[in-house]
Every structure is written in structure tokens, then in C-alpha cells.
Motif scaffolding. Structure first.
Motif, PDB file in Angstrom:
ATOM      1  N   UNK A 199      33.587  36.436  40.650  1.00  0.00           N
ATOM      2  CA  UNK A 199      32.233  36.975  40.733  1.00  0.00           C
ATOM      3  C   UNK A 199      31.237  35.981  41.329  1.00  0.00           C
ATOM      4  N   UNK A 200      31.721  34.836  41.800  1.00  0.00           N
ATOM      5  CA  UNK A 200      30.812  33.771  42.246  1.00  0.00           C
ATOM      6  C   UNK A 200      31.132  33.302  43.652  1.00  0.00           C
ATOM      7  N   UNK A 201      31.650  34.203  44.487  1.00  0.00           N
ATOM      8  CA  UNK A 201      32.095  33.782  45.809  1.00  0.00           C
ATOM      9  C   UNK A 201      30.955  33.226  46.660  1.00  0.00           C
ATOM     10  N   UNK A 202      29.785  33.834  46.603  1.00  0.00           N
ATOM     11  CA  UNK A 202      28.667  33.368  47.441  1.00  0.00           C
ATOM     12  C   UNK A 202      28.297  31.928  47.109  1.00  0.00           C
ATOM     13  N   UNK A 203      28.298  31.578  45.824  1.00  0.00           N
ATOM     14  CA  UNK A 203      27.991  30.202  45.416  1.00  0.00           C
ATOM     15  C   UNK A 203      29.070  29.238  45.890  1.00  0.00           C
ATOM     16  N   UNK A 204      30.321  29.659  45.796  1.00  0.00           N
ATOM     17  CA  UNK A 204      31.422  28.812  46.249  1.00  0.00           C
ATOM     18  C   UNK A 204      31.367  28.632  47.758  1.00  0.00           C
ATOM     19  N   UNK A 205      31.057  29.689  48.484  1.00  0.00           N
ATOM     20  CA  UNK A 205      31.002  29.629  49.945  1.00  0.00           C
ATOM     21  C   UNK A 205      29.900  28.678  50.419  1.00  0.00           C
ATOM     22  N   UNK A 206      28.764  28.670  49.746  1.00  0.00           N
ATOM     23  CA  UNK A 206      27.633  27.817  50.160  1.00  0.00           C
ATOM     24  C   UNK A 206      27.989  26.333  50.118  1.00  0.00           C
ATOM     25  N   UNK A 207      28.916  25.966  49.271  1.00  0.00           N
ATOM     26  CA  UNK A 207      29.289  24.558  49.132  1.00  0.00           C
ATOM     27  C   UNK A 207      30.398  24.150  50.106  1.00  0.00           C
ATOM     28  N   UNK A 208      30.925  25.096  50.843  1.00  0.00           N
ATOM     29  CA  UNK A 208      31.999  24.835  51.800  1.00  0.00           C
ATOM     30  C   UNK A 208      31.460  24.431  53.156  1.00  0.00           C
ATOM     31  N   UNK A 209      32.336  24.403  54.174  1.00  0.00           N
ATOM     32  CA  UNK A 209      33.763  24.724  54.094  1.00  0.00           C
ATOM     33  C   UNK A 209      34.566  23.591  53.459  1.00  0.00           C
ATOM     34  N   UNK A 210      35.783  23.923  53.040  1.00  0.00           N
ATOM     35  CA  UNK A 210      36.633  22.975  52.328  1.00  0.00           C
ATOM     36  C   UNK A 210      37.870  22.635  53.166  1.00  0.00           C
ATOM     37  N   UNK A 211      38.266  21.361  53.077  1.00  0.00           N
ATOM     38  CA  UNK A 211      39.405  20.878  53.859  1.00  0.00           C
ATOM     39  C   UNK A 211      40.730  21.016  53.109  1.00  0.00           C
ATOM     40  N   UNK A 212      40.640  21.049  51.801  1.00  0.00           N
ATOM     41  CA  UNK A 212      41.824  21.247  50.953  1.00  0.00           C
ATOM     42  C   UNK A 212      41.429  22.177  49.823  1.00  0.00           C
ATOM     43  N   UNK A 213      42.141  23.287  49.695  1.00  0.00           N
ATOM     44  CA  UNK A 213      41.845  24.275  48.653  1.00  0.00           C
ATOM     45  C   UNK A 213      43.067  24.401  47.746  1.00  0.00           C
ATOM     46  N   UNK A 214      42.825  24.314  46.448  1.00  0.00           N
ATOM     47  CA  UNK A 214      43.879  24.453  45.441  1.00  0.00           C
ATOM     48  C   UNK A 214      43.602  25.717  44.637  1.00  0.00           C
ATOM     49  N   UNK A 215      44.559  26.613  44.595  1.00  0.00           N
ATOM     50  CA  UNK A 215      44.442  27.826  43.792  1.00  0.00           C
ATOM     51  C   UNK A 215      45.558  27.785  42.746  1.00  0.00           C
TER      52      UNK A 215
END
Length: 306
Positions: A199-215
Motif C-alpha cells: 500500500x506504500x508504493x508511491x513512497x517507495x518509488x520516491x526514494x528510488x531508483x534502486x541498484x539492488x532490490x531484495x524481496x
């Protein structure tokens, strides 16, 4: 396999012990007939034992463990009965320090062995953390479902210039801060956000882009995440938050979902990411069927040339 056989197995696997964590008996891999409900771990001088359903010879098992400890480096036995509601833990022998931590490749992670939930440490993810440490130099890292932030510690030790930890649990994130301090890591480049990831994708996107993503999500957590339907939602957003040469570590620990489940999602929803490899699992976590065990899949984003 008898209880006597288990003792011999523990003695054989204890020959090279150090202060570092080691799994001595991995019944859940289903390689030892009749004992898939038992796991035994060595944590410095502690023997940590888990029973996943009731053992009819539990008294005999405990006596064997006491006998084993008497002639080993261990001074303490903790038994967790996972088959009882609340998964109570009991101190069978010895005592536990208040500031207990586990050591993994020199990295310290806070441990709560008397917790009725998880201890704060998932040892089967050791190779995943090693991969992150080796691939974080000068990178912006997004750690989704960070829990107690062990991936973040590994990334910072590997030279990441910033890490964003995302998890719903404020208490887990608080432990995550402690884990950084345990390893003398300055957290000014580390962020801890208590978000509902879906539910927080917009907040996560604003801090990107990311070079390494761990899911690294739970397989199922009521009201939070269900791998069969919610992993798709994450992968569908992946290309919007990833840098042009982003590396992805996608983890899956469901015995009922195979590696192809993740590969097909990436192929369909994030086609700029190419499958590179599946990380090998830690040797002592060997399983009769590797598709039912932990799956750590590495993908690399590349520009698509038309």
C-alpha cells in the motif's frame, strides 16, 4: 533412525564447531526418516532445539541431548515446542545472556531464543546475505520485508552507500537498528520505514531508483502478504523503481511453489530483468527435494535493444 543415531550424527557434525552458527540436524529436509519434525542448532555454547510436532519419545530425546552437551562445547539447551500454541521455549540446561547474538561470517545478529515467535534470525538465508554483501558496493539498496534487517547489515558491510529497510513491524525494525549498532555500523545512511509494502508504493518509488532490490517476503502472513497472489503485485511494479542496471534477489520459501513461479512472473511482468542464477542453499540445510526448500533467485536488469 534411532535417538542413538541422532546423537552420533550430532557428534559427527560437531567436529568443526566455532562461535559461528551451525545447523547440526536438519530434519525438515526430510532426509532422516521419522525425524522431519526435529532441528538442532549450535550457537556458540548454546544448543537450540526445535520440535515441530509432538515426539512420543521426548523424554528420551532430552536425556540424549543432555548427554551430548556434557561432552561438547555447549553449556545450554533451549527447547522450543513449535507444535504447541504460542510455540513456547524452555531452558532445559544452563542459562542465557540478556544480550544474546548469533555470529554469521563475522556478522552479529541479535537473538531471542525464548521468543514464542521467531528468534530474529533465519540461518538458511546465509548464502543470500553473502550475495548481498558481495554485490552492494556503492549501491542504493532496497530491502523489502526487511524484518530485523540482516540483509541491510550485510549490504552496509559490503559498502552500500545507502539502504532502505521496509517492514510493517516497528519492533522488528527497532531490532534492525540494534543489529547495525552491534556491527559498529553508522546508520546515517540507513533508513527504517514501517510501511505496508503493498500500500506504500508511491513512497517507495520516491526514494528510488534502486541498484539492488531484495524481496524476501513471508509465504503467508494474514492481512499482509500471500505469495500466490501478492508476489505478482510486487513484480508488476519492479521496473518502475529499479535503476537501469539493477540487480534483483527474489526469495521464496514456500514448499508448494517452485522456482519457476518467480521466473514466470519476471518474464511476464518485468521482462527487462534476465534470470542469472539460483543461489545454492547452505550445505547443512540440504533437502530431499530442493524445490520445496528455500529459493534465492538472482536477476539482472539490462537495456533491451530494439
Amino acid at each position: 533412525m534411532t535417538i542413538s543415531d541422532i546423537q552420533k550424527h550430532l557428534e559427527e557434525n560437531s567436529k568443526d564447531l566455532s562461535t559461528e552458527f551451525k545447523r547440526l540436524f536438519h530434519g525438515r529436509g526430510e532426509l532422516y526418516k521419522g525425524w522431519k519434525h526435529l532441528s538442532v542448532d549450535s550457537i556458540d555454547d548454546i544448543l537450540s532445539v526445535a520440535l515441530y510436532f509432538e515426539e512420543e519419545n521426548e523424554v528420551e530425546l532430552i536425556e540424549m541431548l543432555k548427554s551430548f552437551v556434557a561432552s561438547s562445547r555447549h553449556k545450554t539447551i533451549v527447547l522450543q515446542r513449535r507444535y504447541i500454541k504460542g510455540s513456547p521455549s524452555e531452558l532445559i540446561v544452563g542459562e542465557l545472556a540478556d544480550d544474546l547474538f548469533v555470529v554469521e561470517n563475522g556478522m552479529k545478529i541479535k537473538l531471542n531464543l525464548l521468543s514464542n515467535l521467531n528468534s530474529g534470525y533465519f540461518p538458511d538465508m546465509k548464502n543470500g546475505r553473502e550475495f548481498v554483501k558481495a554485490n552492494s558496493k556503492d549501491k542504493s539498496v532496497l530491502n523489502l520485508f526487511s524484518y530485523t534487517c540482516a540483509f541491510s547489515v550485510a549490504a552496509m558491510l559490503g559498502g552500500a552507500y545507502k539502504v532502505f529497510n521496509i517492514d510493517m513491524s516497528k519492533s522488528a525494525l527497532s531490532t534492525g537498528r540494534t543489529n547495525h549498532h552491534l556491527n559498529d555500523i553508522d546508520t546515517k545512511s540507513v533508513s527504517f520505514f514501517s510501511y505496508n509494502i503493498l500500500k506504500s508504493f508511491s513512497s517507495i518509488k520516491r526514494k528510488g531508483p534502486y541498484d539492488l532490490i531484495i524481496i524476501d517476503p513471508p509465504t503467508f502472513q494474514k492481512g499482509s502478504f500471500e505469495a500466490t497472489k501478492d508476489y505478482r503485485k510486487l513484480i508488476n511494479k519492479l521496473e518502475q523503481i529499479a535503476s537501469e542496471d539493477c540487480t534483483l534477489l527474489a526469495c521464496l520459501n514456500s514448499p508448494d511453489l517452485e522456482a519457476e513461479f518467480i521466473k514466470e512472473l519476471i518474464k511476464e511482468l518485468a521482462p527487462s530483468f534476465m534470470f542469472i542464477k539460483r543461489l545454492e542453499n547452505v550445505e547443512e540445510f540440504q533437502s530431499e527435494d530442493e524445490e520445496r526448500s528455500l529459493k534465492n533467485l538472482v536477476f539482472q536488469r539490462s537495456k533491451i535493444i530494439v
